[in-house]
Design an enzyme around this catalytic site. Structure first.
Site, short mmCIF file in Angstrom:
data_model
loop_
_atom_site.label_atom_id
_atom_site.label_comp_id
_atom_site.label_asym_id
_atom_site.label_seq_id
_atom_site.Cartn_x
_atom_site.Cartn_y
_atom_site.Cartn_z
N CYS A 28 36.87 38.64 39.03
CA CYS A 28 37.07 36.90 39.87
C CYS A 28 37.38 37.35 41.81
O CYS A 28 36.63 36.65 42.44
CB CYS A 28 38.29 35.94 39.43
SG CYS A 28 37.07 35.48 37.65
N ASP B 14 42.79 33.19 39.80
CA ASP B 14 43.37 32.87 38.54
C ASP B 14 44.64 34.00 38.88
O ASP B 14 44.75 34.53 37.54
CB ASP B 14 42.07 33.75 38.05
CG ASP B 14 40.39 32.85 37.98
OD1 ASP B 14 40.13 32.24 38.80
OD2 ASP B 14 39.70 33.78 37.69
N LYS C 140 38.02 26.55 37.45
CA LYS C 140 36.24 26.66 37.43
C LYS C 140 35.60 26.84 36.00
O LYS C 140 36.51 27.85 35.60
CB LYS C 140 35.81 28.11 38.58
CG LYS C 140 36.64 28.75 38.56
CD LYS C 140 36.63 30.63 39.32
CE LYS C 140 37.39 30.92 39.26
NZ LYS C 140 37.38 32.42 38.29
C1 VGL Z 1 37.77 36.79 34.79
C2 VGL Z 1 37.00 37.53 33.25
C3 VGL Z 1 36.79 36.07 33.05
C4 VGL Z 1 38.59 36.73 36.40
C5 VGL Z 1 37.62 35.23 34.91
O1 VGL Z 1 39.35 36.78 36.06
O2 VGL Z 1 38.16 38.61 36.93
N1 VGL Z 1 37.35 37.47 34.56
N2 VGL Z 1 36.65 35.25 33.48
#
Ligand code: VGL
Ligand code: ZN
Length: 373
Positions: free
Chosen positions: A317, A170, A272
């Site tokens: 994540c 991410d 995702k």
């Molecule tokens: C994430 C919160 C919501 C992350 C993704 O990438 O850690 N955290 N969506």
């Protein structure tokens, strides 16, 4: 009875040969096309990227434009500038042959004029070729370059070296400074991430990025539930769902990768979090453990057994991806200083959880030094 005893006696040997066969089976067993087709919406196979998508997602043209276009246009213009010179020279030779050679016969004059015209024709054809080549290169070269990169990646990654995959989690604009869900960034996360990707690509290891990719009605967005961001609720039967500000919304600039990442060195992108009803922190399964992405299948296909994980956010994540990878039997190495977290206390407990699982926690430098592999 006899055959049963024989069978039991032979069992270890049978098991052993089965294992041996498995071990020998080191070539990728995967039909990548099948995987990509199966979950087309989740995984992008680098080699199959279509050009316009590649151009859009990588701002390649801008980089390309400033680097090559002036060069090719320059060569086209050099040819154009040669045009008047060639014309003047030809007209001069023709005039000279008519007026400047009083003693020569008309046959000689015609000869000289014809050879001047031939020279002119040759020069013109060279000029036209120069201009056309220069201009066409301007427009075609980006595509040729991309095709070359794609081909190189395909050749190289058909059999990646070792059994190691680097997974950047991410690394999106939405999670860093200026983004809607920016994590605490006491230190830069982008530089070590770039260095790790470069290192992996140089060594020929598989490189994967994951991308949080929510629809606008995603239930983890606080705005869709009426609660405030950062409250915890029960969502689709799952306890402890944190509600987040709107983030990583499909197709928005924010959901794109952080500027500066060498995307041309990435083999796969796993998206995702499509399902509006359930969040998906981990890159292998959603939080309910119901929907599986193509990541495990891909890694298996490449006989990957070790994962080097880094990215955002350590406490969500990254933690969940690492846990799922561990459950699936991968050896996991976490590059701590190439990760950033939402909060310090949850980061500390996440690191503790990972340590307890037996995850090896290292610094980027230990990987970049080549100390590990
Ligand atoms: C994430 C919160 C919501 C992350 C993704 O990438 O850690 N955290 N969506
Ligand atoms: Zn999210």
């Amino acid at each position: 009875m006899k055959s049963l005893i024989k069978y039991i006696q032979e069992l270890p040997e049978r098991q052993f040969s089965r294992l041996k066969n498995l071990e020998r089976n080191v070539e990728p067993r995967i039909d990548l096309n099948k995987v990509v087709k199966k979950s087309l919406s989740e995984v992008t196979l680098f080699g199959d990227l279509n050009y316009s998508k590649f151009l859009n997602e990588n701002s390649y043209p801008r980089r390309y434009f400033f680097k090559f276009v002036p060069y090719h246009l320059g060569s086209a213009f050099t040819s154009i500038i040669a045009l008047p010179a060639v014309l003047v020279k030809t007209v001069y030779s023709i005039f000279k042959s008519i007026f400047g050679m009083p003693k020569s016969s008309s046959e000689e004059r015609i000869d000289t004029i014809l050879s001047s015209l031939c020279d002119l024709g040759t020069a013109l054809s060279l000029i036209v070729k120069g201009v056309c080549l220069g201009i066409s290169k301007c427009f075609l070269a980006p595509f040729r370059d991309i095709a070359k990169i794609v081909q190189e990646r395909k050749n190289k990654k058909a059999f990646p070296k070792g059994k190691i995959a680097f997974i950047g989690i991410d690394l999106q604009k939405t999670f860093v400074e200026g983004g809607n869900l920016a994590v605490s960034e006491e230190k830069d996360v982008v530089t070590p991430a770039i260095e790790l990707i470069n290192h992996a690509a140089k060594k020929g290891y598989l490189t994967v990025l994951t991308q949080d990719w929510h629809g606008k009605s995603h239930k983890s967005f606080a705005i869709n539930s009426g609660f405030k961001p950062y409250t915890t609720v029960r969502m689709s039967g799952l306890a402890n769902q944190m509600l987040w500000p709107v983030h990583a919304m499909q197709g928005t600039k924010e959901a794109g990768f952080i500027d500066g990442l060498p995307l041309e060195k990435i083999d796969f992108v796993i998206k995702k979090g499509f399902d509006d009803q359930v969040d998906s922190y981990g890159a292998f399964f959603d939080n309910g453990g119901i929907h599986q992405t193509a990541l495990h299948e891909l890694l298996q296909g490449y006989n990957i057994s070790t994962i080097v994980a880094f990215g955002i956010a350590t406490d969500y994540c990254v933690l969940n991806t690492v846990k799922q990878a561990h459950d699936l039997g991968y050896k996991v190495i976490l590059v701590e200083d190439a990760c950033r977290s939402v909060a310090n206390n949850t980061r500390d407990s996440a690191l503790e959880t990972m340590r307890t699982l037996g995850v090896e926690i290292v610094n980027a430098q230990e990987i970049l030094d080549g100390r590990k592999f």
